[in-house]
Design an enzyme around this catalytic site. Structure first.
Site, PDB file in Angstrom:
ATOM      1  N   SER A   1      26.217 125.307  92.183  1.00  0.00           N
ATOM      2  CA  SER A   1      25.010 125.172  92.152  1.00  0.00           C
ATOM      3  C   SER A   1      23.841 123.867  92.642  1.00  0.00           C
ATOM      4  CB  SER A   1      24.304 125.278  91.417  1.00  0.00           C
ATOM      5  OG  SER A   1      22.722 125.593  91.799  1.00  0.00           O
TER       6      SER A   1
ATOM      7  N   LEU B   1      32.086 129.330  92.919  1.00  0.00           N
ATOM      8  CA  LEU B   1      32.656 129.176  92.438  1.00  0.00           C
ATOM      9  C   LEU B   1      32.554 127.788  91.117  1.00  0.00           C
ATOM     10  CD1 LEU B   1      34.551 126.718  95.458  1.00  0.00           C
ATOM     11  CD2 LEU B   1      35.450 128.674  94.035  1.00  0.00           C
TER      12      LEU B   1
ATOM     13  N   HIS C   1      29.139 126.017  98.732  1.00  0.00           N
ATOM     14  CA  HIS C   1      29.503 127.080 100.180  1.00  0.00           C
ATOM     15  C   HIS C   1      30.595 126.614 100.403  1.00  0.00           C
ATOM     16  CE1 HIS C   1      25.256 125.367  99.274  1.00  0.00           C
ATOM     17  NE2 HIS C   1      24.600 126.553  99.072  1.00  0.00           N
TER      18      HIS C   1
ATOM     19  N   ARG D   1      20.720 123.059  92.502  1.00  0.00           N
ATOM     20  CA  ARG D   1      21.037 122.772  91.411  1.00  0.00           C
ATOM     21  C   ARG D   1      20.965 121.434  89.895  1.00  0.00           C
ATOM     22  NH1 ARG D   1      16.937 127.513  93.443  1.00  0.00           N
ATOM     23  NH2 ARG D   1      14.701 126.104  94.363  1.00  0.00           N
TER      24      ARG D   1
END
Ligand code: PAF
Length: 282
Positions: free
Chosen positions: A187, A178, A37, A189
């Protein structure tokens, strides 16, 4: 960094930003921010004068039985991250702001075809939820540009399609995936992986890269490559949903405009997705 929860306050603030002739970028997120992010934020900062990050865990993109209730919510850490990155504004609406008539009664945005294949087939309704909330966020923020991760490749295409078809004056940028040092795509998750699964998880990327190498060498029997990749994922302990070589724009065959390898597979409680564009379509 300014923190705003209400749409009216956000609009007032962004009006003044626009009056100062500043270009606004939006980075929509569901929080639980990681370096992936942060790279979206950095890309947004390089493209615009003023960066808004939204944090909203959107219920309509979770299919029945999925992890909406348990989705990792780490607001304090997220705010720290964003502050350190000098984000201008973080928008954290509650459910009533985003869905004023309740989730069941909301107007919905449908992106045909793209929304019902691959992840859309295995998560029916997922992309309708994504398209709806992204459209809402676009209407609320009215950014000049928006940045999304290429890891969610199909989502990026769904968003490009909705912007085009709803004639929204927003430029959409994809940010490169990335990866951890062993290749696993970052991620939110990944936290669902236990230690043994975490060791195995990079095999998904490895399987995709092996197919990419075969394609580069001239192998053209896509069906065989896909079948072999699914078998090796199963042997490695994954439960694959799909592994596909397809056109990078339509996600179908024939391949006209560049090629992408898309895969989704469960490993324990984690549903991992990844992709590699062999020739990018942009
Ligand atoms: O990619 C995500 O995190 C979400 O799907 C998005 C784009 C923020 C919409 O809720």
């Amino acid at each position: 960094m300014e923190r705003i929860e209400k749409i009216n306050a956000l609009r007032e603030k962004l009006d003044s930003v626009r009056k100062a002739d500043k270009k606004i970028a939006l980075v929509p997120t569901m929080g639980n921010l990681h370096e992936g992010h942060l790279s979206l934020v950095k890309q947004a900062q390089s493209l615009a004068d003023y960066v808004v990050v939204s944090i909203f865990v959107n219920p309509t993109q979770f299919v029945a039985g999925e992890d909406f209730d348990n989705y990792p919510r780490t607001l304090d850490a997220d705010l720290e991250y964003l502050k350190r990155l000098n984000v201008d504004l973080v928008f954290i609406p509650d459910m009533g702001e985003v869905y004023p008539d309740d989730v069941q009664l909301t107007t919905e945005v449908i992106v045909p075809e793209l929304d019902s294949i691959y992840c859309g087939e295995y998560r029916p309704g997922h992309f309708k939820g994504v398209a709806t909330v992204v459209c809402k966020l676009f209407n609320i923020v009215q950014p000049d540009i928006a940045v999304f991760g290429e890891k969610d490749y199909q989502q990026l295409l769904v968003i490009r399609s909705l912007v085009k078809n709803l004639n929204l004056p927003i430029n959409i940028y994809g940010a490169v995936t990335l990866r951890e040092t062993d290749g696993l795509a970052m991620s939110s998750r990944n936290v669902y992986l236990n230690e043994a699964e975490r060791q195995k998880a990079p095999f998904l990327y490895k399987a995709i890269m092996e197919v990419a190498e075969s394609l580069k060498r001239g192998e053209s029997n896509y069906e065989n490559l896909e079948k072999n990749a699914i078998s090796s994922l199963k042997e490695a302990g994954f439960n694959p949903e799909y592994f596909s070589i397809c056109d990078s724009k339509t996600l179908k065959l024939p391949i006209n405009q560049g090629l992408v390898i898309l895969a989704a597979a469960w490993l324990g409680k984690a549903r991992l997705i990844d992709n590699v564009a062999v020739q990018s379509y942009d």
